[in-house]
Enzyme design. Structure first.
Site, PDB file in Angstrom:
ATOM      1  N   HIS A 120       9.881 -23.047   4.687  1.00 14.67           N
ATOM      2  CA  HIS A 120      11.249 -22.710   4.282  1.00 14.67           C
ATOM      3  C   HIS A 120      12.268 -23.736   4.791  1.00 14.67           C
ATOM      4  CE1 HIS A 120      11.360 -20.716   8.235  1.00 14.67           C
ATOM      5  NE2 HIS A 120      12.628 -21.009   8.210  1.00 14.67           N
ATOM      6  N   LYS A 174       3.858 -19.118   5.198  1.00 17.94           N
ATOM      7  CA  LYS A 174       3.248 -19.695   6.388  1.00 17.94           C
ATOM      8  C   LYS A 174       2.724 -18.555   7.259  1.00 17.94           C
ATOM      9  CE  LYS A 174       6.007 -20.220  10.401  1.00 17.94           C
ATOM     10  NZ  LYS A 174       6.994 -20.782  11.261  1.00 17.94           N
ATOM     11  N   LYS A 210      16.159 -25.616   2.996  1.00 24.45           N
ATOM     12  CA  LYS A 210      17.513 -25.664   3.560  1.00 24.45           C
ATOM     13  C   LYS A 210      18.284 -26.812   2.917  1.00 24.45           C
ATOM     14  CE  LYS A 210      16.267 -23.873   8.132  1.00 24.45           C
ATOM     15  NZ  LYS A 210      17.072 -22.673   8.260  1.00 24.45           N
ATOM     16  N   HIS A 243       7.388 -27.335  10.460  1.00 30.75           N
ATOM     17  CA  HIS A 243       8.809 -27.667  10.302  1.00 30.75           C
ATOM     18  C   HIS A 243       9.164 -29.033  10.903  1.00 30.75           C
ATOM     19  CE1 HIS A 243       8.924 -23.628   9.064  1.00 30.75           C
ATOM     20  NE2 HIS A 243       9.083 -23.071  10.233  1.00 30.75           N
ATOM     21  N   LYS A 297      11.604 -22.038  22.422  1.00 32.89           N
ATOM     22  CA  LYS A 297      12.291 -20.746  22.378  1.00 32.89           C
ATOM     23  C   LYS A 297      13.072 -20.541  23.670  1.00 32.89           C
ATOM     24  CE  LYS A 297       9.369 -18.282  19.192  1.00 32.89           C
ATOM     25  NZ  LYS A 297      10.467 -18.072  18.247  1.00 32.89           N
ATOM     26  N   ARG A 345       0.822  -1.215   0.000  1.00 35.06           N
ATOM     27  CA  ARG A 345       0.000   0.000   0.000  1.00 35.06           C
ATOM     28  C   ARG A 345       0.853   1.262   0.000  1.00 35.06           C
ATOM     29  NH1 ARG A 345      -3.080  -1.672   5.307  1.00 35.06           N
ATOM     30  NH2 ARG A 345      -0.876  -1.998   5.677  1.00 35.06           N
TER      31      ARG A 345
HETATM   32  P1  NAP Z   1       5.171  -7.426   7.536  1.00 32.34           P
HETATM   33  O1  NAP Z   1       6.542  -6.958   7.811  1.00 32.34           O
HETATM   34  O2  NAP Z   1       4.047  -6.951   8.410  1.00 32.34           O
HETATM   35  O3  NAP Z   1       4.836  -6.999   6.035  1.00 32.34           O
HETATM   36  C1  NAP Z   1       3.544  -7.069   5.505  1.00 32.34           C
HETATM   37  C2  NAP Z   1       3.563  -6.508   4.096  1.00 32.34           C
HETATM   38  O4  NAP Z   1       2.243  -6.535   3.586  1.00 32.34           O
HETATM   39  C3  NAP Z   1       4.037  -5.073   4.007  1.00 32.34           C
HETATM   40  O5  NAP Z   1       4.785  -4.914   2.828  1.00 32.34           O
HETATM   41  C4  NAP Z   1       2.732  -4.292   3.888  1.00 32.34           C
HETATM   42  O6  NAP Z   1       3.020  -3.088   3.235  1.00 32.34           O
HETATM   43  C5  NAP Z   1       1.911  -5.251   3.049  1.00 32.34           C
HETATM   44  N1  NAP Z   1       0.471  -5.080   3.190  1.00 32.34           N
HETATM   45  C6  NAP Z   1      -0.256  -5.147   4.335  1.00 32.34           C
HETATM   46  N2  NAP Z   1      -1.563  -4.946   4.075  1.00 32.34           N
HETATM   47  C7  NAP Z   1      -1.663  -4.752   2.732  1.00 32.34           C
HETATM   48  C8  NAP Z   1      -2.747  -4.494   1.846  1.00 32.34           C
HETATM   49  N3  NAP Z   1      -4.016  -4.366   2.279  1.00 32.34           N
HETATM   50  N4  NAP Z   1      -2.479  -4.350   0.536  1.00 32.34           N
HETATM   51  C9  NAP Z   1      -1.213  -4.476   0.077  1.00 32.34           C
HETATM   52  N5  NAP Z   1      -0.159  -4.707   0.858  1.00 32.34           N
HETATM   53  C10 NAP Z   1      -0.383  -4.847   2.169  1.00 32.34           C
HETATM   54  O7  NAP Z   1       5.063  -9.005   7.502  1.00 32.34           O
HETATM   55  P2  NAP Z   1       6.254 -10.056   7.234  1.00 32.34           P
HETATM   56  O8  NAP Z   1       6.943 -10.323   8.512  1.00 32.34           O
HETATM   57  O9  NAP Z   1       7.050  -9.587   6.074  1.00 32.34           O
HETATM   58  O10 NAP Z   1       5.434 -11.390   6.901  1.00 32.34           O
HETATM   59  C11 NAP Z   1       4.786 -11.574   5.656  1.00 32.34           C
HETATM   60  C12 NAP Z   1       4.234 -13.016   5.605  1.00 32.34           C
HETATM   61  O11 NAP Z   1       5.324 -13.930   5.714  1.00 32.34           O
HETATM   62  C13 NAP Z   1       3.285 -13.362   6.742  1.00 32.34           C
HETATM   63  O12 NAP Z   1       2.319 -14.270   6.273  1.00 32.34           O
HETATM   64  C14 NAP Z   1       4.192 -14.075   7.758  1.00 32.34           C
HETATM   65  O13 NAP Z   1       3.469 -14.975   8.567  1.00 32.34           O
HETATM   66  C15 NAP Z   1       5.119 -14.810   6.811  1.00 32.34           C
HETATM   67  N6  NAP Z   1       6.422 -15.119   7.406  1.00 32.34           N
HETATM   68  C16 NAP Z   1       7.238 -14.135   7.838  1.00 32.34           C
HETATM   69  C17 NAP Z   1       8.483 -14.449   8.381  1.00 32.34           C
HETATM   70  C18 NAP Z   1       9.435 -13.373   8.836  1.00 32.34           C
HETATM   71  O14 NAP Z   1      10.550 -13.731   9.249  1.00 32.34           O
HETATM   72  N7  NAP Z   1       9.084 -12.104   8.771  1.00 32.34           N
HETATM   73  C19 NAP Z   1       8.870 -15.800   8.483  1.00 32.34           C
HETATM   74  C20 NAP Z   1       8.011 -16.793   8.017  1.00 32.34           C
HETATM   75  C21 NAP Z   1       6.792 -16.436   7.474  1.00 32.34           C
HETATM   76  P3  NAP Z   1       2.146  -1.750   3.370  1.00 32.34           P
HETATM   77  O15 NAP Z   1       1.935  -1.510   4.812  1.00 32.34           O
HETATM   78  O16 NAP Z   1       2.992  -0.739   2.663  1.00 32.34           O
HETATM   79  O17 NAP Z   1       0.898  -2.044   2.648  1.00 32.34           O
END
Ligand code: NAP
Length: 478
Positions: free
Chosen positions: A173, A143, A177, A235, A326, A51
């Protein structure tokens, strides 16, 4: 030994959630590495969507400054030149026409959903409604894939309304690995282990995924999930499947996934006495779980250990002990195969004998150790001692071999159309179907998990889970 790089076909990768944590920490650095080694063709494009209002130039600048903190610096300019950006709210109408106009028809098209799980189904529906989901495009889903069987089924239905199963890539993921894939190579590319890989020769198996960190930055999500949903259902069960499965007839996506599914379906229900749930208390290493999540009444577990039985001909009577948690002593993932003793002992009994073990280290220091019994050097009879036959992959393969991050491998597999390392819909559902009654039992009882010290190996009860069977866990950090 240099890595062998096979360039992939030209592609448009639409990265939803491009401004988020996962995109910046894993997906974009992974792609940058693949670009550096020449796997990404010159006309590949990555179209970031989120967004946040910004121009493609501003997006490129923000990615460049994030990647400048990593080791992707040599090819940074060339990599960011592949990036584009469309500001779009996936729940509204803004931006979709602009995205459609950027997509090419004659290249592989992939949509990576790196956004909160609540947005997976709405994005799939919009891609479908707007005709962006072509018959050979791919959708990648992060996930968590549901939080129970009902929600996983609903998500599968929503995705399959718009995409065929062969187009859906559900990420775990761990499967990306290198060392996890090596479990299959060790088992099925060597004649050495497979004849012994059964209940006749293996006493038990231990699988440990230990984290040193607490719930930093994910308090709200984690307190609604807990270790069983966050780590065990996906996992740990995947590691169990790779360890316990039958050899597939071919190394092909459905042949491998059929065999993994059979393992999950062969799992017995687990009685309460074979499960330990823990929650870390405060200690020298920091605040308690309850303080970290800001919920003094939370009954969510930050540790879980279980003794499982895979009820089939190969594994009858050989238990699998799995644990994850953890704030443990070390960050470590490993699979430990403990072999049975020789059928007849001709040497004097050895004090503290632990027996033959194959230890597959997934992280850190990826490699394999085989614990062997040999003669202790010196005169004066036949005394025995145990020694490790140790191989660290990085050393064995040579200094110039890079072990790529899981995401690098997985994203390239999506472009190649190889689903082997992604979970099939029925596999995910079977895993939830098995673990749902266990979690439901905890939630109904409302029991508090047992406390454990941060920096330890987990609760005492988890040690007892093995001790009462005359066995013991391999030390975390040994
Ligand atoms: P995050 O940092 O909160 O990022 C969310 C992203 O979604 C941001 O780019 C946000 O950008 C965008 N977004 C949110 N609402 C939106 C909308 N209505 N329209 C378009 N874009 C939107 O989350 P994350 O940690 O990257 O995680 C993303 C996914 O990966 C999740 O499902 C999480 O469970 C999974 N995951 C994450 C990790 C990790 O290490 N972070 C590990 C495993 C899995 P804007 O606010 O600019 O819209």
């Amino acid at each position: 030994m240099a890595s062998h790089v096979i360039p992939v076909a030209p592609f448009d990768l639409v990265l939803f959630g491009a401004t988020g944590d996962l995109a910046h920490r894993k997906i974009l650095p992974g792609l940058c590495h693949r670009h550096a080694v020449g796997q990404m063709p010159a006309d590949a494009r990555i179209i970031g969507c989120a967004r946040s209002q910004m121009t493609p130039e501003e997006f490129r600048d923000s990615v460049a400054s994030a990647l400048a903190q990593t080791d992707c610096v040599d090819n940074l300019d060339a990599f960011v030149a592949c990036l584009d950006y469309v500001s779009l709210d996936v729940t509204g109408d803004r931006g979709w026409d602009e995205l459609a106009a950027r997509l090419r028809d004659d290249v592989v098209r992939a949509f990576y959903l790196s956004v909160g799980p609540g947005l997976f189904a709405p994005i799939a529906a919009r891609l479908d409604q707007r005709g962006l989901a072509t018959p050979d495009s791919r959708i990648v889903v992060e996930k968590p894939f549901g939080r129970d069987l009902a929600s996983a089924r609903a998500l599968n239905r929503a995705l399959r309304n718009c995409f065929g199963e062969s187009q859906i890539y559900r990420i775990d993921h761990y499967l990306g690995k290198e060392t996890v894939q090596n479990v299959m190579a060790l088992r099925f590319a060597n004649a050495l282990f497979e004849p012994l890989w059964n209940c006749q020769h293996i006493d038990h198996v231990q699988i440990t995924v230990a984290e040193k960190l607490g719930v930093e930055g994910r308090e709200d999500y984690y307190d609604h999930a807990g270790a069983a949903r966050d780590m065990f259902q996906n996992h740990l069960m995947q590691l169990l499947c790779l360890t316990a499965m039958e050899p597939p007839s071919r190394f092909e996506p459905n042949a491998v996934r059929d065999e993994k599914l059979k393992v999950i379906r062969a799992l017995d229900p687990v009685p309460p006495e074979d499960i330990v749930r823990g929650q870390y208390r405060a200690g020298a290493h920091g605040r308690s779980y309850l303080e970290e999540v800001g919920n003094p009444d939370s009954t969510t577990e930050s540790f879980v250990a279980m003794k499982l039985h895979v009820s089939n001909w190969r594994w009858g009577g050989t238990p699998f002990y799995l644990r994850t948690g953890k704030r443990l002593r070390e960050r470590l993932s490993e699979i430990v195969i403990i072999f049975r003793d020789p059928p007849h002992a001709i040497f004097p009994r050895m004090d503290n004998r632990r027996g033959n073990a194959l230890i597959i280290r997934l992280q850190p220091d990826e490699g394999v150790t085989l614990r062997m019994t040999i003669k202790e050097p010196g005169p004066g009879g036949m005394r025995l001692t145990e020694v490790p036959l140790d191989m660290t992959f990085a050393e064995a393969l040579g200094a110039d071999v890079e072990i790529p991050d899981a995401y690098e491998r997985l994203v390239m597999d999506v472009i190649r159309g190889d689903q082997t390392l992604f979970m099939r819909g029925d596999e995910v559902e079977a895993a939830w179907e098995w673990i749902d009654p266990i979690i439901a039992r905890w939630e109904e009882a409302g029991d508090r998990p047992v406390p454990y010290d941060p920096g330890s190996s987990g609760p005492e009860d988890a040690l007892m889970l093995m001790h009462r069977d005359g066995r013991r866990w391999r030390e975390i950090g040994s």
